[in-house]
Scaffold this motif. Structure first.
Motif, mmCIF file in Angstrom:
data_model
loop_
_atom_site.group_PDB
_atom_site.id
_atom_site.type_symbol
_atom_site.label_atom_id
_atom_site.label_comp_id
_atom_site.label_asym_id
_atom_site.label_seq_id
_atom_site.Cartn_x
_atom_site.Cartn_y
_atom_site.Cartn_z
ATOM 1 N N THR A 84 0.848 -1.198 0.000
ATOM 2 C CA THR A 84 0.000 0.000 0.000
ATOM 3 C C THR A 84 0.882 1.246 0.000
ATOM 4 O O THR A 84 2.044 1.194 0.383
ATOM 5 C CB THR A 84 -0.935 0.023 1.224
ATOM 6 O OG1 THR A 84 -0.151 -0.062 2.418
ATOM 7 C CG2 THR A 84 -1.922 -1.135 1.180
ATOM 8 N N GLY A 85 0.295 2.361 -0.420
ATOM 9 C CA GLY A 85 1.073 3.594 -0.414
ATOM 10 C C GLY A 85 0.472 4.745 -1.183
ATOM 11 O O GLY A 85 0.953 5.855 -1.096
ATOM 12 N N GLY A 86 -0.569 4.520 -1.952
ATOM 13 C CA GLY A 86 -1.194 5.613 -2.676
ATOM 14 C C GLY A 86 -0.557 5.895 -4.020
ATOM 15 O O GLY A 86 0.275 5.138 -4.513
ATOM 16 N N ALA A 87 -0.957 7.015 -4.622
ATOM 17 C CA ALA A 87 -0.492 7.407 -5.953
ATOM 18 C C ALA A 87 0.934 7.948 -5.884
ATOM 19 O O ALA A 87 1.347 8.512 -4.873
ATOM 20 C CB ALA A 87 -1.423 8.452 -6.539
ATOM 21 N N TYR A 88 1.669 7.802 -6.981
ATOM 22 C CA TYR A 88 3.018 8.352 -7.023
ATOM 23 C C TYR A 88 3.040 9.659 -7.800
ATOM 24 O O TYR A 88 2.163 9.939 -8.618
ATOM 25 C CB TYR A 88 4.014 7.346 -7.625
ATOM 26 C CG TYR A 88 3.946 7.183 -9.135
ATOM 27 C CD1 TYR A 88 4.634 8.056 -9.981
ATOM 28 C CD2 TYR A 88 3.231 6.147 -9.718
ATOM 29 C CE1 TYR A 88 4.592 7.905 -11.359
ATOM 30 C CE2 TYR A 88 3.184 5.986 -11.096
ATOM 31 C CZ TYR A 88 3.869 6.869 -11.906
ATOM 32 O OH TYR A 88 3.814 6.726 -13.272
ATOM 33 N N SER A 89 4.050 10.473 -7.508
ATOM 34 C CA SER A 89 4.362 11.675 -8.285
ATOM 35 C C SER A 89 5.778 11.501 -8.801
ATOM 36 O O SER A 89 6.689 11.193 -8.014
ATOM 37 C CB SER A 89 4.300 12.926 -7.406
ATOM 38 O OG SER A 89 2.992 13.148 -6.956
ATOM 39 N N MET B 258 8.174 8.505 -1.823
ATOM 40 C CA MET B 258 6.893 8.114 -1.227
ATOM 41 C C MET B 258 7.109 6.929 -0.304
ATOM 42 O O MET B 258 8.069 6.180 -0.453
ATOM 43 C CB MET B 258 5.867 7.772 -2.310
ATOM 44 C CG MET B 258 6.224 6.560 -3.154
ATOM 45 S SD MET B 258 5.045 6.212 -4.493
ATOM 46 C CE MET B 258 3.583 5.754 -3.598
ATOM 47 N N LEU C 205 1.995 0.585 -9.144
ATOM 48 C CA LEU C 205 1.812 1.935 -8.633
ATOM 49 C C LEU C 205 1.180 2.763 -9.743
ATOM 50 O O LEU C 205 1.586 2.663 -10.904
ATOM 51 C CB LEU C 205 3.146 2.565 -8.243
ATOM 52 C CG LEU C 205 3.991 1.857 -7.193
ATOM 53 C CD1 LEU C 205 5.232 2.692 -6.893
ATOM 54 C CD2 LEU C 205 3.204 1.587 -5.945
ATOM 55 N N ASN D 28 -2.186 8.293 -10.827
ATOM 56 C CA ASN D 28 -3.445 8.952 -10.453
ATOM 57 C C ASN D 28 -4.388 8.022 -9.719
ATOM 58 O O ASN D 28 -5.574 7.962 -10.019
ATOM 59 C CB ASN D 28 -4.144 9.489 -11.708
ATOM 60 C CG ASN D 28 -3.306 10.538 -12.408
ATOM 61 O OD1 ASN D 28 -2.786 11.428 -11.769
ATOM 62 N ND2 ASN D 28 -3.146 10.394 -13.711
ATOM 63 N N GLY D 29 -3.875 7.272 -8.784
ATOM 64 C CA GLY D 29 -4.750 6.358 -8.053
ATOM 65 C C GLY D 29 -3.952 5.469 -7.139
ATOM 66 O O GLY D 29 -2.728 5.522 -7.108
ATOM 67 N N ASP D 30 -4.662 4.668 -6.390
ATOM 68 C CA ASP D 30 -4.020 3.782 -5.427
ATOM 69 C C ASP D 30 -3.355 2.607 -6.153
ATOM 70 O O ASP D 30 -3.576 2.364 -7.341
ATOM 71 C CB ASP D 30 -5.059 3.280 -4.421
ATOM 72 C CG ASP D 30 -4.426 2.881 -3.098
ATOM 73 O OD1 ASP D 30 -3.198 2.954 -2.963
ATOM 74 O OD2 ASP D 30 -5.181 2.476 -2.197
#
Length: 153
Positions: free
Chosen positions: A47-52, A57, A144, A147-149
């Motif tokens: 788990t960790g969410g969206a990347y930039s 992250m 990953l 724009n999303g999980d």
């Protein structure tokens, strides 16, 4: 002869306590013998969410039961600053893999990942988890998203 067989079993049963071996880079599968690969759904998630792109992250590997070992290999980017009980190494590129550095029970591991500055689209993470020396799950792919999980493959 019996002493040599017993010694090889003791030595073999203690191998890889310090992390996944280099030969696990290609397939992600540990070389544990005898070992029972589990083909059921892995009870662990990344788990960790969206990347930039280019931005560090936090990612977490966790599950509903303790695990002793793991290997996570990214298709691009790098892991950074391995936390206690983990280590970074190179399979294909610098710090593209993180693994355990001891065989203590863990319920979760949180670490830092940095996607490339030119990242675009899904980034592949191949995850292998070892519950005990002789029980492990076949490698599973997590992706990953910018724009999303994280999604599983």
């Amino acid at each position: 002869m019996l002493a040599l067989v017993l010694l090889s079993l003791v030595v073999g049963s203690q191998a890889f306590h310090s992390g996944a071996p280099r030969q696990a880079c290609s397939s992600g599968a540990p070389s544990h013998y005898p070992g029972q690969v589990q083909f059921t759904d892995m009870p662990y998630a990344l788990t960790g969410g969206a990347y930039s792109p280019g931005q560090p992250m936090q990612l977490t590997l966790s599950g509903d039961r303790p695990f002793r070992g793991f290997q996570i290999k990214t298709s691009e980017g790098a892991f950074l600053n391995a936390p206690a009980g983990t280590q970074l190494f190179q399979c294909d590129n610098y710090a593209d893999t993180i693994t355990h550095s001891d065989s203590t029970d863990k319920t979760s591991v949180t670490f830092t990942y940095v996607p490339p500055t030119n990242a675009f689209g899904p980034i592949n993470m191949r995850v292998t988890v070892v519950q005990s020396y002789d029980v492990y799950w076949r490698p599973k792919f997590f992706f990953l998203q910018e724009n999303g999980d994280i999604i599983t493959g």
